[in-house]
Write an enzyme that holds these catalytic residues in place. Structure first.
Site, short mmCIF file in Angstrom:
data_model
loop_
_atom_site.label_atom_id
_atom_site.label_comp_id
_atom_site.label_asym_id
_atom_site.label_seq_id
_atom_site.Cartn_x
_atom_site.Cartn_y
_atom_site.Cartn_z
N ARG A 1 -23.41 -35.85 31.67
CA ARG A 1 -23.50 -36.57 32.95
C ARG A 1 -22.15 -36.57 33.66
O ARG A 1 -21.12 -36.84 33.04
CB ARG A 1 -23.90 -38.01 32.64
CG ARG A 1 -23.95 -38.97 33.79
CD ARG A 1 -24.06 -40.35 33.16
NE ARG A 1 -24.58 -41.37 34.04
CZ ARG A 1 -23.79 -42.22 34.70
NH1 ARG A 1 -22.49 -42.11 34.63
NH2 ARG A 1 -24.34 -43.17 35.43
N ASP B 1 -26.74 -46.05 40.13
CA ASP B 1 -25.55 -46.03 39.28
C ASP B 1 -24.34 -46.73 39.90
O ASP B 1 -24.04 -46.54 41.08
CB ASP B 1 -25.19 -44.59 38.92
CG ASP B 1 -26.20 -44.00 37.95
OD1 ASP B 1 -26.79 -44.76 37.17
OD2 ASP B 1 -26.40 -42.76 37.99
C1 OGA Z 1 -27.71 -42.05 34.12
C2 OGA Z 1 -29.09 -42.41 33.76
C3 OGA Z 1 -31.14 -41.32 33.13
C4 OGA Z 1 -31.65 -40.44 32.04
O1 OGA Z 1 -27.20 -41.05 33.58
O2 OGA Z 1 -27.12 -42.74 34.96
O3 OGA Z 1 -29.56 -43.43 34.13
O4 OGA Z 1 -32.83 -40.08 32.13
N1 OGA Z 1 -29.75 -41.48 33.05
O5 OGA Z 1 -30.91 -40.14 31.11
MN MN Z 2 -28.21 -44.29 35.72
#
Ligand code: OGA
Ligand code: MN
Length: 295
Positions: free
Chosen positions: A285, A113
């Site tokens: 997130r 990320d």
């Molecule tokens: C993120 C991502 C993965 C997912 O949130 O950075 O890559 O499985 N998510 O949602």
């Molecule tokens: Mn990601």
């Protein structure tokens, strides 16, 4: 390392239980209720498990956005995504949502990320609210193991290299514009990055600040090796990426509502599997800011 945390070498966990998910990386942690404030001792054990296993998972957590944020702040400062708008009442929390009719899944490429940022994300937390009946797993790759398994010749070659990494504006993994891509993700809210820097140069081999170990630091944001032509760079990066994706370096996590993951972007790549057409998936997130370069 977060304040108050000290890593140890050989001490069993006193409070948490840690169950490994695969040979390469990943562990499920039990014995913790994340809705409650954690003592320094308990947080230290969780951080230790994170450093040892690179991605950790909790199950059956019931937390409010406020409790989630309080836990996240133990890990460091919160990073706001330059392209994606957070929740109206909690801008630090980004909702990842894929509806029954959407086609685009956020994170559907091997990446680490915010590699496009000058100070890329240290770790990312994902809390599952709605998950598909089947599918929607996330895969993780161990970038320490991938580096360690290179030949001495290859290690010597990649050791001094640096790469250009670009954000969504210049994403290498598909040729669609951001608006086109997100037309298949109806519930995700975009924002204009404005002046935020979304292209950065980082070393291809990164030394982890907590462990001193080296990891191959690249992903789908990585576009070109500095000082190489695109023709020279492309096959080298493609070969390294293929190596990273070897099943020996991978673990896979199957989500249920209440699952919470924390992964270390400094030594892991991850990939959101887009295999649940017609079903919903909704996650919250939070991303924690990383340290200053050089690393
Ligand atoms: C993120 C991502 C993965 C997912 O949130 O950075 O890559 O499985 N998510 O949602
Ligand atoms: Mn990601």
């Amino acid at each position: 390392m977060p304040e108050g945390v000290q890593l140890w070498n050989h001490r069993p966990y006193e409070t948490i239980e840690v169950k490994r998910l695969a040979g390469a990386l990943g562990a499920e942690i039990s014995g913790v209720d994340l809705s409650e404030p954690l003592t320094d001792g308990l947080f230290g054990e969780i951080y230790q498990a994170f450093v040892e296993h690179h991605v950790i998972f909790f199950r059956d957590q019931e937390i409010t956005p406020e409790q989630y944020l309080a836990f996240a702040k133990r890990w460091g400062g919160i990073h706001l995504h330059p392209f994606m708008k957070g929740l109206d009442d909690h801008p630090e929390i980004l909702e990842l949502i894929k509806t029954e009719t959407d086609t685009y899944a956020f994170g559907n490429s091997w990446h680490s990320d915010q590699m496009f940022a000058p100070k890329p994300a240290k770790c990312t937390m994902l809390y599952a609210l709605e998950t598909p009946e089947t599918g929607g797993d996330t895969q993780f790759a161990n970038l320490y193991a991938a580096y360690d398994a290179l030949s001495d010749g290859m290690k010597a070659m990649v050791g001094g290299l640096r790469c250009h990494n670009g954000g969504d504006r210049t994403s290498a993994h598909d040729r669609k514009s951001r608006a086109e891509r997100y037309s298949g993700a109806s519930g995700m809210k975009l924002k204009d990055p404005g002046d935020v820097q979304t292209e950065s140069i980082h070393p291809l081999v990164r030394t982890h600040v907590d462990t001193g170990r080296k990891a191959l630091y690249m992903g789908s944001h990585t576009q070109c090796i500095e000082g190489f032509t695109p023709e020279e760079s492309k096959p080298i990066l493609a070969q390294l990426q293929k190596h990273i994706e070897r099943p020996e370096f991978i673990c896979r996590f199957n989500w249920a509502p209440g699952s919470l993951a924390i992964w270390d972007n400094r030594c892991c790549q991850h990939y959101a599997i887009n295999d649940y057409a017609g079903q919903r998936r909704r996650m919250h997130r939070i991303t924690i800011m990383g340290e200053d370069a050089p690393f």
